[in-house]
Scaffold this motif. Structure first.
Motif, short mmCIF file in Angstrom:
data_model
loop_
_atom_site.label_atom_id
_atom_site.label_comp_id
_atom_site.label_asym_id
_atom_site.label_seq_id
_atom_site.Cartn_x
_atom_site.Cartn_y
_atom_site.Cartn_z
N ARG A 283 0.85 -1.19 0.00
CA ARG A 283 0.00 0.00 0.00
C ARG A 283 0.88 1.24 0.00
O ARG A 283 1.77 1.37 0.85
N ILE A 284 0.63 2.14 -0.97
CA ILE A 284 1.49 3.30 -1.14
C ILE A 284 0.68 4.59 -1.18
O ILE A 284 -0.52 4.58 -1.45
N THR A 285 1.37 5.69 -0.93
CA THR A 285 0.77 7.01 -1.04
C THR A 285 0.92 7.53 -2.47
O THR A 285 1.63 6.95 -3.29
N GLU A 286 0.30 8.68 -2.74
CA GLU A 286 0.44 9.30 -4.05
C GLU A 286 1.87 9.75 -4.32
O GLU A 286 2.26 9.94 -5.47
N GLY A 287 2.67 9.90 -3.26
CA GLY A 287 4.06 10.29 -3.41
C GLY A 287 5.02 9.12 -3.50
O GLY A 287 6.24 9.33 -3.59
N GLY A 288 4.48 7.89 -3.44
CA GLY A 288 5.33 6.71 -3.57
C GLY A 288 5.87 6.17 -2.25
O GLY A 288 6.72 5.27 -2.25
N THR A 289 5.40 6.69 -1.13
CA THR A 289 5.81 6.17 0.17
C THR A 289 5.06 4.87 0.47
O THR A 289 3.83 4.81 0.32
#
Length: 330
Positions: A283-289
């Protein structure tokens, strides 16, 4: 769509604790359910938001889209992609060489305001099934003079009705997946279909097995997965970076489809082959974290994973081979 591994999944659920007793408590809180299917291969999922509980639709290997009607009725027929499909000949098959006869839906996405189910089919291109189910209507079989060879990932923007989808290769079809990966094919494309104009536009060329696509909640960007290059690109639809792309995240293993959650973050299905085989949801954020990584238990006994789709607290797991839908709930 994914490279075909041969070993069986033996990955264990990762529970990072200091005490065995606490670890056991966490493990007991995890459930894994199998919903039987009429044919193997639940590649992807869609939800229509109707009814009193989760009612997943899934694409299966014999060319059908089936809908879950609850524990008593199980999965029932909803639609199909091949115009001349024969139930007697096709039902139950998992033969990729029959995709041109029976159809092979790979990517699904509802446009909820009209309850239209858009489908990326490996043989029939971009098609749509109407609100009452049944036979699909073919919308596109190529773009800019290049025929589709392997339509795969699909997402519908609920704000605009625009359909985004991928063609994994301009050279290889579904029965040639091993060649696609071994040759490092980079002829895939990211595409846009506008239902108002009925036109298909190529957004990105030169992709290496683009297997999944997701659109942000505000329709400002897309995330597209490249399975061979093991990475995710971010393609901007709006703003100063509109119509440009950048690498968002490199991953270990072979990623496949990507699905946005109700929160606005994204699940990516990843198969990692080490000395063992691990099937993961990242599971990732929109920033790729990376926010979370879940390794699914040996109960999900398949050789790779194609999709992790979160709906109402459960993760619906996709693959090309199991004859059931895996539902993971922590």
């Amino acid at each position: 769509m994914a490279i075909i591994w041969t070993s069986k999944t033996i990955a264990m659920l990762p529970v990072f604790t200091l005490y065995l007793s606490f670890s056991s408590t966490l493990i007991s809180a995890v459930s894994f359910k199998k919903l039987p299917l009429p044919a193997p291969g639940p590649e992807s999922y869609a939800f229509d938001l109707a009814g009193h509980g989760p009612r997943p639709y899934t694409s299966i290997a014999d060319g059908r889209i089936v809908k879950y009607k609850g524990p008593k009725s199980g999965f029932v027929d909803y639609g199909y992609t091949a115009p001349n499909r024969s139930k007697e000949f096709c039902d139950g098959t998992n033969n990729t060489y029959l995709a041109s006869i029976c159809g092979r839906p790979l990517g699904l996405g509802f446009y909820l305001p009209r309850k239209e189910l858009y489908i990326a089919d490996a043989s029939y291109g971009l098609v749509v099934v109407g609100p009452n189910g049944g036979a699909a209507t073919q919308l596109a079989t190529g773009a800019e003079g290049v025929p589709f060879r392997l339509p795969d990932g699909l997402e519908v923007d609920q704000l605009t009705g625009i359909v985004y989808f991928t063609d994994a290769s301009a050279v290889y079809n579904l029965s040639q997946m091993n060649q696609l990966f071994s040759k490092g094919d980079a002829t895939g494309r990211l595409l846009r279909y506008d239902p108002k104009t009925k036109q298909v536009t190529v957004l990105l060329n030169g992709l290496s097995a683009p297997s999944g696509v997701a659109v942000s909640k505000d329709s400002s960007y897309l995330l597209v997965v490249e399975a061979v290059r093991s990475r995710i690109q971010k393609y901007w639809l709006k703003g100063s970076k509109a119509n440009t792309a950048e690498v968002l995240l490199n991953l270990t293993g072979s990623p496949d489809k990507i699905k946005r959650t109700a929160r606005g973050d994204f699940w990516v299905a990843v198969t990692v082959q080490t000395p063992t085989l691990e099937l993961k949801g990242v599971r990732i954020t929109e920033g790729g974290t990376i926010l979370e990584t879940v390794t699914f238990s040996p109960k999900y006994d398949t050789s790779f994973i194609t999709e992790v789709n979160e709906y109402k607290g459960a993760l619906y797991l996709g693959s090309l081979y199991p004859n059931y839908v895996g539902v993971y709930r922590a």
